[in-house]
Design an enzyme around this catalytic site. Structure first.
Site, PDB file in Angstrom:
ATOM      1  N   ASN A 252       0.805  -1.216   0.000  1.00 17.29           N
ATOM      2  CA  ASN A 252       0.000   0.000   0.000  1.00 17.29           C
ATOM      3  C   ASN A 252       0.850   1.284   0.000  1.00 17.29           C
ATOM      4  O   ASN A 252       2.069   1.230   0.048  1.00 17.29           O
ATOM      5  CB  ASN A 252      -0.980   0.003   1.173  1.00 17.29           C
ATOM      6  CG  ASN A 252      -0.260   0.047   2.505  1.00 17.29           C
ATOM      7  OD1 ASN A 252       0.859   0.550   2.603  1.00 17.29           O
ATOM      8  ND2 ASN A 252      -0.882  -0.501   3.533  1.00 17.29           N
TER       9      ASN A 252
ATOM     10  N   CYS B  80      -7.956  -2.409  -6.084  1.00 19.93           N
ATOM     11  CA  CYS B  80      -7.142  -2.521  -4.881  1.00 19.93           C
ATOM     12  C   CYS B  80      -8.080  -2.167  -3.744  1.00 19.93           C
ATOM     13  O   CYS B  80      -9.123  -2.808  -3.620  1.00 19.93           O
ATOM     14  CB  CYS B  80      -5.931  -1.611  -4.948  1.00 19.93           C
ATOM     15  SG  CYS B  80      -6.259   0.068  -5.526  1.00 19.93           S
TER      16      CYS B  80
ATOM     17  N   LYS C 128      -5.269  10.525  -6.628  1.00 25.25           N
ATOM     18  CA  LYS C 128      -5.289  11.746  -5.822  1.00 25.25           C
ATOM     19  C   LYS C 128      -3.940  12.483  -5.885  1.00 25.25           C
ATOM     20  O   LYS C 128      -3.168  12.479  -4.921  1.00 25.25           O
ATOM     21  CB  LYS C 128      -5.641  11.396  -4.378  1.00 25.25           C
ATOM     22  CG  LYS C 128      -6.988  10.661  -4.282  1.00 25.25           C
ATOM     23  CD  LYS C 128      -7.626  10.799  -2.923  1.00 25.25           C
ATOM     24  CE  LYS C 128      -6.875  10.038  -1.852  1.00 25.25           C
ATOM     25  NZ  LYS C 128      -7.436  10.276  -0.511  1.00 25.25           N
TER      26      LYS C 128
ATOM     27  N   ARG D 196      -2.874   1.620  -6.809  1.00 26.08           N
ATOM     28  CA  ARG D 196      -2.339   0.425  -7.459  1.00 26.08           C
ATOM     29  C   ARG D 196      -3.133   0.084  -8.717  1.00 26.08           C
ATOM     30  O   ARG D 196      -2.576  -0.359  -9.712  1.00 26.08           O
ATOM     31  CB  ARG D 196      -2.404  -0.751  -6.482  1.00 26.08           C
ATOM     32  CG  ARG D 196      -1.425  -0.599  -5.364  1.00 26.08           C
ATOM     33  CD  ARG D 196      -1.707  -1.583  -4.268  1.00 26.08           C
ATOM     34  NE  ARG D 196      -2.631  -1.038  -3.283  1.00 26.08           N
ATOM     35  CZ  ARG D 196      -2.737  -1.500  -2.034  1.00 26.08           C
ATOM     36  NH1 ARG D 196      -2.003  -2.512  -1.643  1.00 26.08           N
ATOM     37  NH2 ARG D 196      -3.588  -0.961  -1.192  1.00 26.08           N
TER      38      ARG D 196
ATOM     39  N   ASP E 271      -9.206   1.446  -2.806  1.00 25.84           N
ATOM     40  CA  ASP E 271     -10.084   2.465  -3.363  1.00 25.84           C
ATOM     41  C   ASP E 271     -10.010   2.530  -4.882  1.00 25.84           C
ATOM     42  O   ASP E 271     -10.777   3.231  -5.521  1.00 25.84           O
ATOM     43  CB  ASP E 271      -9.727   3.830  -2.765  1.00 25.84           C
ATOM     44  CG  ASP E 271     -10.136   3.900  -1.296  1.00 25.84           C
ATOM     45  OD1 ASP E 271     -11.210   3.355  -0.969  1.00 25.84           O
ATOM     46  OD2 ASP E 271      -9.381   4.467  -0.488  1.00 25.84           O
TER      47      ASP E 271
ATOM     48  N   ARG F 223      -1.290  12.865  -2.904  1.00 19.92           N
ATOM     49  CA  ARG F 223      -0.101  12.032  -3.022  1.00 19.92           C
ATOM     50  C   ARG F 223       1.170  12.864  -3.196  1.00 19.92           C
ATOM     51  O   ARG F 223       2.239  12.477  -2.781  1.00 19.92           O
ATOM     52  CB  ARG F 223      -0.242  11.070  -4.208  1.00 19.92           C
ATOM     53  CG  ARG F 223      -1.384  10.077  -4.091  1.00 19.92           C
ATOM     54  CD  ARG F 223      -1.126   9.011  -3.034  1.00 19.92           C
ATOM     55  NE  ARG F 223      -2.293   8.132  -2.917  1.00 19.92           N
ATOM     56  CZ  ARG F 223      -3.245   8.258  -1.994  1.00 19.92           C
ATOM     57  NH1 ARG F 223      -3.150   9.221  -1.072  1.00 19.92           N
ATOM     58  NH2 ARG F 223      -4.259   7.415  -1.950  1.00 19.92           N
TER      59      ARG F 223
END
Lengths: 615, 549
Positions: free
Chosen positions: A266, A329, A371, A335, A331, A375
């Site tokens: 993650n 993944c 995002k 990934r 949300d 991020r």
């Protein structure tokens, strides 16, 4: 403005430094050294500022940037240092989108150019290129007003047999309402890459609409009834999510699915992994073994390999088995974006072109709500939301370009430049976290799109070895993912550490030679035309006049390439700024020329200064 | 003919050859005195594999029913597999290969039987004579002379018959110095830096022993290379404690009291079995495709190979730095002065001397600093990374040197006239060859074996224009500067051309390389054409002017 500031070499042990003046502008930090070389640092690029304990020569200030530049200043007076420190802290932390550089950045374009720029990448056009809508897939208006899913785009493609109630029902059963939609359609295999978020299955919950949704996807593929459901998380994480009422698909409840975990970690694991990597690679006087064990302990290359392995799995399912694949993944925006976009890149050579790569990023990253703002920490926010997911995607692409040097129209500089601007907040594309937010910010009116600027200087980003016929359309690129193929991306993580790079760049030489070849071809045409003209011309005087005005100086071309190879494009960093007219001196390559011709013992002397020899 | 006795089954049909990343080939296997040949006669895909027995590092055999399988591991690191029907045939063939690939006598080696199919334009055996080297030297300085004190190999068995020494030292003194240095390897000139007149010398360790024996002639010899009032540097490739321990065995190092003008630097470079083990571990790591990332990286680390590369490059940079930056003369030695010493002196020359970066210059360097300087090739390269016998004298010393050159090449891709293939070629031929160049351990042995008369030199073949063109670097632009490589771990890379050569599909990389060459070639063509057209146009103009007048 502070004078007599020293810029230290990050890896030097002999305290080699440059003295110069430091300026703070509204958008940039600028350092001009005694030989008038400029170092520009965008405030938005600053990830961290640190004041180190006072030393005899002054107060050290370390600035870490999001593009992996680390600068180490020594400011003579502590008060100045403190002031700079505070200003930078303020300037680098932005609370509101409207304060970001993109809203003040003015590239001198008129309104229609601005509008055109934003229209350059048209996703509706892209879906048409893939071959949808068609007999099996259609455009759904379910999310036209962002009512079903706020983080999805307005326009979504779903199987024709998926009715609105099914969509609504399915979206309620998926985390953040991110129900299964089309990401890529492979028209030869009639198979689709679909994406979504995790189901809210908990330990036993079911949702008939969601089950129908998946069935609709598998039925939309006439060549293979089975479809894969790829959960890109490690199994353990997915199971843990069940306790929170989330989880993964139960194979018994869905017909014709094959469920598969692929084990990508993650965002938190990735964040600390890169941090470890940077700590190791930033160590002075690093030994080979410390580097290798640091590389291993950071796990970074393992993660990159996991991402690429997942993409290969996905691409093979489609190309070899003609099976559709649903990827998720948690949300479905980190990934899932990585795997879907890399999978499509392996399947479709269009995404290996400059324009196609822009489309791919717009589609799988921007429109589907990766995002970027969180991020990349565009606004001062939760540090736990920061993660190098997109950087990792670019690194995976770079690995592919290394294995297939002729398959990509773009080069490494293109990837680096995109990375630069994901963090620069200079253009509107990557601002915000999803399309809805971008619309609310009126980005298309208030800011500019990055893509037309990159296209305008695409010469810099072209791979001279590119062979458009490298692989026929829609044939699978099959990378070798044995561990030894993954290398540390020096040009990314040490982009600004000149001493570590080859002193002569084969790539730049090939690039400039290839560029020169085009020019020469034109010259030949021109010369041949002139000779032809002359042969058939009697009016000598007129031609000669033309001759004198239009004659391109031959000297420029005859200069030995020995010097040319050092100069031209190391477009990495000055590219967009050049348009802006602000700065070209940041181009580290020009600095290298002088360093090289001076033949300084660049690194050797730093690490093994004779002064330090011991008897 | 003695080979016939070793070959019990000279031929087997329906043999299947497996190579990684190639489709299996069925064909006929033949054994000759020096080659293993597999040829398939399939019409669409006729293929032949010729493998020198001397290239075979180890073989393994196993059986499934009556089908035998032989796995052959080669010194160039390639691994092939042969499926041979028939247990007896397979056993015979395996034992023949084993015997033929481990022949004791040098004179039975292939170079003594090889008949070249090409015309010799230039005899490589006399291409690189020290006398020529000295001629070049004497055009810039007269401080050196050519000494024939070792004419009969009597003073130093591992030195060539002629050496270059300071002019003021006579042969008598040299004989005395030889007695003071291990193996008689007295200090000789390795490199003269024209830019500032500084010299790099090499030798073996001085035999000071525990009671601090000294040799005035030795001191005088090396002091002769110093400018008045300047210091020199002794680079000892052993750590201080090893050098100190060596005194107990009669060896030692230059002590400050007797060599006050010299500063000693200990720059440790690994030797022998440590290197061999490192080599074996690295190849093992590279050959296992199943390693996950962590295992791969930890194996790569555990091999220590890149550490050796870094240490070696650092030592060479240090030597070069002393000469070019500090303006000091340098003496390099370890113990025997036949391994790490040569690595350092030859790499320093790559850094300092643009001539060593040309093809001929590099060949001359290999001849001068490795072959003539007495690097025991035959011992060091007897076995490669798959050997089971762990003899103490086998070590990839020369391969490490080649890899360091490759690392510098990577950082200065336009400064070398040769390409990576040239380095790989030298690696291959050092371990197994049809040429006599790398046979024997020194010039003395080569003379006894009459190699120049009985075998062909590698250089005779390589320097033919048609061969040479394969090894030329299209990016080469002569660069007269000293080239300082970065030795940061981030700047060093695994030499994929050698270690991953057989472990991954290389087609795309090769095609890309071809494309690079094409771009450069095309550029040259275009430039020529543009110039020709310009000339034509200019001529037309002048013609017209004449007509006008």
């Amino acid at each position: 403005q502070v004078e007599q500031v020293k810029l230290l070499d990050r890896f030097s042990t002999s305290n080699k430094s440059l003295t110069g003046t430091l300026y703070l502008t509204a958008t940039h930090l600028l350092f001009i050294d005694s030989s008038q070389r400029e170092t520009w640092i965008l405030h938005h690029h600053i990830a961290a500022v640190e004041k180190l304990p006072l030393t005899t020569s002054g107060c050290p200030l370390v600035i870490q940037c999001k593009n992996f530049r680390i600068v180490h200043f020594v400011v003579p007076r502590e008060r100045d240092c403190h002031d700079i420190y505070n200003s930078l802290l303020q300037l680098s932390r932005t609370a509101k989108y409207e304060e970001l550089y993109a809203f003040s950045y003015n590239p001198k374009q008129n309104e229609s150019e601005q509008v055109k720029g934003w229209q350059l990448i048209d996703l509706a056009e892209e879906y048409k290129r893939m071959g949808v809508p068609n007999a099996y897939w259609q455009l759904s208006d379910a999310n036209r007003d962002y009512k079903i899913c706020e983080t999805y785009p307005r326009e979504l493609y779903v199987p024709r047999t998926a009715s609105k109630p099914i969509i609504v029902g399915s979206s309620k059963f998926r985390s953040k309402g991110r129900f299964p939609v089309l990401s890529y359609y492979h028209k030869n295999k009639e198979a689709a890459i679909c994406r979504c978020s995790q189901p809210l299955s908990g330990f036993s919950a079911r949702c008939l609409e969601d089950e129908h949704m998946l069935q609709a996807i598998s039925k939309a593929n006439p060549s293979n009834r089975y479809m894969y459901v790829m959960d890109t998380r490690p199994k353990l994480n997915a199971m843990a999510n069940r306790a929170a009422g989330k989880g993964y698909e139960n194979e018994d409840n869905y017909s014709n699915i094959r469920f598969q975990f692929v084990g990508i970690e993650n965002i938190h694991v990735m964040r600390s992994s890169l941090q470890k990597l940077l700590e190791v690679s930033g160590t002075r006087g690093l030994s080979v073994n410390d580097f290798l064990s640091g590389l291993e302990n950071s796990g970074w290359l393992r993660h990159v390999k996991a991402v690429l392995d997942a993409a290969v799995f996905l691409a093979k399912a489609i190309a070899v088995e003609s099976a559709s694949v649903l990827v998720h993944c948690s949300d479905g925006w980190d990934r899932t974006s990585q795997v879907c976009s890399l999978g499509a890149l392996l399947l479709d050579s269009y995404y290996r072109t400059i324009k196609g790569f822009m489309v791919l990023i717009e589609k799988d990253w921007i429109s589907f709500g990766h995002k970027f703002s969180d991020r990349c920490c565009q606004l001062d926010g939760d540090p736990k939301e920061i993660s190098p997911v997109f950087t990792q995607f670019l690194e995976s692409v770079w690995n592919l370009t290394e294995q297939f040097p002729q398959a990509f129209e773009y080069n490494e500089a293109f990837l680096l430049q995109i990375h630069e601007h994901v963090h620069s907040c200079q253009f509107g594309n990557f601002l915000g976290n999803c399309q809805k937010e971008r619309e609310e910010l009126k980005l298309k009116e208030k800011t500019y799109s990055l893509w037309p600027f990159l296209l305008a200087e695409q010469k810099k980003y072209q791979n001279p070895l590119y062979n458009p016929d490298f692989s026929p359309e829609l044939t699978l690129l099959e990378p070798n993912t044995v561990s030894f193929n993954f290398k540390f991306w020096r040009n990314m993580y040490h982009q600004f550490d000149r001493s570590m790079h080859p002193r002569q760049s084969m790539f730049n030489l090939i690039m400039s030679t290839s560029e020169q070849n085009k020019q020469l071809e034109e010259d030949i045409k021109e010369l041949e035309a002139k000779i032809k003209q002359r042969n058939g011309q009697s009016d000598v005087v007129l031609v000669k006049e033309q001759e004198q005005t239009a004659h391109p100086p031959a000297v420029a071309l005859k200069t030995p390439p020995c010097f040319q190879k050092e100069q031209p494009p190391m477009p990495v960093n000055d590219a967009v700024r050049t348009i802006e007219g602000s700065n070209t001196a940041d181009n580290r390559y020009s600095e290298l020329v002088s360093e090289f011709s001076k033949a300084e013992p660049a690194v050797v002397s730093l690490e093994y200064g004779v002064a330090r020899m011991t008897c | 003919m003695e080979f016939a006795e070793l070959i019990k089954t000279p031929r087997a049909d329906n043999v299947v050859l497996h190579r990684p990343f190639h489709p299996a080939v069925e064909g006929t296997l033949c054994l000759t005195g020096h080659h293993l040949i597999v040829s398939s006669r399939r019409q669409d895909n006729a293929e032949e594999l010729w493998l020198l027995h001397s290239n075979i590092d180890s073989i393994e055999k196993r059986f499934v029913g009556s089908l035998g399988t032989i796995v052959i591991k080669c010194k160039d690191l390639r691994i092939i597999q042969l499926d041979i029907p028939g247990m007896e045939e397979c056993l015979n063939i395996a034992s023949s290969i084993e015997a033929l690939s481990t022949l004791d006598s040098v004179t039975l080696m292939y170079p003594f039987f090889y008949r070249p199919m090409f015309e010799v334009l230039e005899d490589g055996w006399s291409s690189f004579l020290l006398e020529q080297e000295f001629e070049l030297l004497s055009s810039v300085t007269n401080e050196w002379r050519l000494s024939c004190v070792n004419k009969e190999f009597s003073v130093c068995p591992s030195y060539p018959p002629v050496v270059i020494v300071p002019k003021c030292i006579d042969d008598e003194a040299l004989r005395k110095v030889a007695l003071f240095r291990q193996g008689g390897r007295f200090p000789v000139l390795s490199y003269y830096h024209k830019k500032n007149g500084m010299a790099m010398m090499r030798s073996s360790q001085p035999l000071t022993g525990t009671n601090g024996r000294r040799c005035k002639e030795d001191e005088k010899l090396i002091n002769a290379t110093l400018r008045s009032g300047r210091r020199g540097f002794v680079i000892d490739t052993r750590p201080l404690n090893v050098a100190q321990q060596a005194r107990a065995k009669g060896g030692g190092f230059e002590q400050e009291v007797h060599y006050p003008q010299w500063r000693r630097i200990h720059k440790y470079i690994e030797r022998f079995n440590i290197l061999q083990e490192s080599f074996i571990k690295l190849v093992e790591a590279c050959n296992d495709q199943s390693h996950n990332m962590d295992r791969w990286l930890s194996k790569l680390e555990a091999s220590n190979w890149l550490t050796h590369i870094k240490e070696l490059l650092t030592a060479a940079c240090l030597a070069a730095q002393c000469i070019d930056r500090e303006g000091a003369s340098v003496l390099v030695h370890g113990s025997e002065g036949t391994d790490s010493t040569l690595q350092v002196t030859s790499l320093a020359q790559i850094i300092l001397d643009p001539r060593c970066r040309t093809i001929r210059g590099f060949e001359a360097l290999v001849v001068r600093e490795w072959l003539q300087a007495g690097h025991p090739f035959q011992q060091r390269c007897a076995q490669s990374a798959y050997s089971n016998s762990k003899q103490k004298w086998e070590a990839p010393v020369f391969l490490l040197f080649l890899e360091c050159v490759w690392q510098i090449h990577r950082q200065f891709p336009c400064s070398f006239e040769f390409n990576e293939q040239f380095l790989i070629l030298l690696f291959e031929h050092a371990y197994a060859s049809q040429f006599g160049t790398f046979l024997g351990n020194n010039e003395n042995e080569r003379a006894k074996l009459k190699l120049p008369q009985k075998t062909m030199s590698l250089w005779s073949w390589v320097n033919r224009p048609e061969e040479l063109s394969r090894f030329q670097n299209p990016l080469y632009e002569a660069n007269s500067l000293v080239i300082w490589p970065s030795v940061a771990p981030q700047s060093l890379q695994l030499w994929e051309g050698v270690f991953l050569r057989w472990n991954r599909p290389s087609r795309f990389l090769e095609e890309a390389e071809e494309e690079r060459i094409n771009i450069i070639k095309y550029n040259k063509e275009l430039q020529a054409k543009v110039n020709a057209l310009r000339r034509q146009l200019a001529e037309m103009e002048t013609d017209e002017e004449v007509q006008e007048e």
